[in-house]
Design a protein around this motif. Sequence first.
Motif, mmCIF file in Angstrom:
data_model
loop_
_atom_site.group_PDB
_atom_site.id
_atom_site.type_symbol
_atom_site.label_atom_id
_atom_site.label_comp_id
_atom_site.label_asym_id
_atom_site.label_seq_id
_atom_site.Cartn_x
_atom_site.Cartn_y
_atom_site.Cartn_z
ATOM 1 N N GLN A 23 0.822 -1.205 0.000
ATOM 2 C CA GLN A 23 0.000 0.000 0.000
ATOM 3 C C GLN A 23 0.863 1.265 0.000
ATOM 4 N N LEU A 24 1.992 1.212 0.674
ATOM 5 C CA LEU A 24 2.923 2.340 0.656
ATOM 6 C C LEU A 24 3.380 2.618 -0.771
ATOM 7 N N LEU A 25 3.741 1.568 -1.491
ATOM 8 C CA LEU A 25 4.173 1.736 -2.879
ATOM 9 C C LEU A 25 3.049 2.282 -3.755
ATOM 10 N N ALA A 26 1.808 1.907 -3.443
ATOM 11 C CA ALA A 26 0.670 2.376 -4.227
ATOM 12 C C ALA A 26 0.413 3.865 -4.045
ATOM 13 N N CYS A 27 1.028 4.490 -3.038
ATOM 14 C CA CYS A 27 0.871 5.939 -2.845
ATOM 15 C C CYS A 27 1.447 6.726 -4.020
ATOM 16 N N ALA A 28 2.275 6.085 -4.830
ATOM 17 C CA ALA A 28 2.790 6.746 -6.035
ATOM 18 C C ALA A 28 1.675 7.023 -7.033
ATOM 19 N N GLN A 29 0.596 6.226 -6.978
ATOM 20 C CA GLN A 29 -0.520 6.398 -7.908
ATOM 21 C C GLN A 29 -1.638 7.266 -7.342
ATOM 22 N N GLY A 30 -1.681 7.459 -6.032
ATOM 23 C CA GLY A 30 -2.737 8.262 -5.445
ATOM 24 C C GLY A 30 -2.703 8.187 -3.938
ATOM 25 N N PRO A 31 -3.440 9.049 -3.245
ATOM 26 C CA PRO A 31 -3.434 9.087 -1.787
ATOM 27 C C PRO A 31 -3.842 7.746 -1.180
ATOM 28 N N GLY A 32 -3.201 7.411 -0.081
ATOM 29 C CA GLY A 32 -3.509 6.168 0.607
ATOM 30 C C GLY A 32 -3.744 6.401 2.083
ATOM 31 N N ASP A 33 -3.598 5.354 2.869
ATOM 32 C CA ASP A 33 -3.703 5.421 4.311
ATOM 33 C C ASP A 33 -2.705 6.450 4.853
ATOM 34 N N ALA A 34 -3.097 7.168 5.915
ATOM 35 C CA ALA A 34 -2.243 8.238 6.451
ATOM 36 C C ALA A 34 -0.873 7.725 6.862
ATOM 37 N N ALA A 35 -0.814 6.554 7.485
ATOM 38 C CA ALA A 35 0.476 6.001 7.909
ATOM 39 C C ALA A 35 1.345 5.659 6.704
ATOM 40 N N ASP A 36 0.732 5.123 5.658
ATOM 41 C CA ASP A 36 1.486 4.815 4.438
ATOM 42 C C ASP A 36 1.983 6.092 3.779
ATOM 43 N N MET A 37 1.144 7.101 3.730
ATOM 44 C CA MET A 37 1.514 8.362 3.080
ATOM 45 C C MET A 37 2.670 9.052 3.805
ATOM 46 N N LEU A 38 2.645 9.045 5.138
ATOM 47 C CA LEU A 38 3.725 9.665 5.893
ATOM 48 C C LEU A 38 5.058 9.007 5.578
ATOM 49 N N ALA A 39 5.072 7.686 5.534
ATOM 50 C CA ALA A 39 6.312 6.981 5.238
ATOM 51 C C ALA A 39 6.735 7.196 3.792
ATOM 52 N N TYR A 40 5.791 7.110 2.876
ATOM 53 C CA TYR A 40 6.111 7.261 1.451
ATOM 54 C C TYR A 40 6.798 8.592 1.180
ATOM 55 N N ALA A 41 6.351 9.650 1.834
ATOM 56 C CA ALA A 41 6.904 10.981 1.591
ATOM 57 C C ALA A 41 8.363 11.101 2.000
ATOM 58 N N GLU A 42 8.837 10.194 2.862
ATOM 59 C CA GLU A 42 10.202 10.297 3.365
ATOM 60 C C GLU A 42 11.179 9.343 2.684
ATOM 61 N N LEU A 43 10.702 8.494 1.789
ATOM 62 C CA LEU A 43 11.548 7.452 1.219
ATOM 63 C C LEU A 43 12.056 7.848 -0.153
ATOM 64 N N ASP A 44 13.330 7.534 -0.417
ATOM 65 C CA ASP A 44 13.916 7.869 -1.711
ATOM 66 C C ASP A 44 13.630 6.767 -2.729
ATOM 67 N N THR A 45 13.991 7.028 -3.974
ATOM 68 C CA THR A 45 13.683 6.103 -5.063
ATOM 69 C C THR A 45 14.336 4.747 -4.861
ATOM 70 N N ALA A 46 15.570 4.744 -4.369
ATOM 71 C CA ALA A 46 16.281 3.477 -4.167
ATOM 72 C C ALA A 46 15.557 2.606 -3.138
ATOM 73 N N THR A 47 15.047 3.225 -2.089
ATOM 74 C CA THR A 47 14.330 2.461 -1.066
ATOM 75 C C THR A 47 13.011 1.926 -1.615
ATOM 76 N N LEU A 48 12.302 2.727 -2.388
ATOM 77 C CA LEU A 48 11.055 2.258 -2.982
ATOM 78 C C LEU A 48 11.315 1.111 -3.948
ATOM 79 N N ASP A 49 12.380 1.208 -4.725
ATOM 80 C CA ASP A 49 12.741 0.109 -5.626
ATOM 81 C C ASP A 49 13.085 -1.149 -4.838
ATOM 82 N N TRP A 50 13.735 -0.978 -3.708
ATOM 83 C CA TRP A 50 14.084 -2.110 -2.839
ATOM 84 C C TRP A 50 12.816 -2.782 -2.314
ATOM 85 N N LEU A 51 11.832 -1.987 -1.905
ATOM 86 C CA LEU A 51 10.571 -2.569 -1.440
ATOM 87 C C LEU A 51 9.867 -3.348 -2.548
ATOM 88 N N ARG A 52 9.993 -2.881 -3.789
ATOM 89 C CA ARG A 52 9.313 -3.555 -4.907
ATOM 90 C C ARG A 52 9.866 -4.954 -5.175
#
Length: 265
Positions: free
Chosen positions: A79-108
């Motif tokens: 769900q955190l990764l899905a925040c790239a496509q649109g708003p999500g859960d508040a906890a997911d959005m807070l984390a998503y805003a602080e993560l860099d591209t390399a970390t998001l790619d790692w989660l994928r």
Amino acid sequence: MNLMRAGTPAGTSLRLAVVSDIHGNLPALQAVLDDVARRGCDLLLDCGDRLSGPLWPAETARLLRSLDPPAVCGNHDRQLLACAQGPGDAADMLAYAELDTATLDWLRTLPPVLWPVPGVAMVHGRPDSDLEYLLETVTPDAGRAGVRMAHDARIRERLRGVGEAAQLVLCGHSHQPRVVRVDSTLVVNPGSVGLPAFDDTHGGAHCIECGSPHARYALCERRGGRWSAALVAVDYDWEAAAARALQRGMPDWAGWLRTGRACPP
């Protein structure tokens, strides 16, 4: 940080340190890793939901990436990764805003199911769904927590396709530390490293609580071809985590972190 045991002949035994549902709680994770280092293990495993929440997602990601334990994808990782496509859960959005591209790619790269060693399967919720509990059944009731331990027949059905081949199944998602044996399979939920209580509406309104704010993990050990498990609760500075949640505008998290309680009195 050296988590591995020294002087254990290969093949004589296997000790797994299992974490899950860290939710960006860096001091809780550090306390758990210190405890694991003291006790020793052969392999650290992570059952998902690593970063989502109002705490320390970027810092937690750096530590986990340095350790790189075998891990599966949790619902909040997805769900955190899905925040790239649109708003999500508040906890997911807070984390998503602080993560860099390399970390998001790692989660994928995280798979939904993983076999880290022969005979051991890892999932987050169930093998076919990261949103459903494996060892619990939701039974919403206004006067109760709304969750009970699932019967063996239900667990057996939920493990179909995995349980037949696994001596040990590791799961998370419910944040409830449990050890359950179904037929010849031991199923272990280590509980949550970083969030000991929460409320939810999936499957019906219910709350989960462990009753104390400790960080939790499991040590699973195979000796003589048989698995045992120890559920461990570790002290850490949960007041600092609660203060961080309050600072980030999430008082519900602050209460859960401070008390390990979520159900109304």
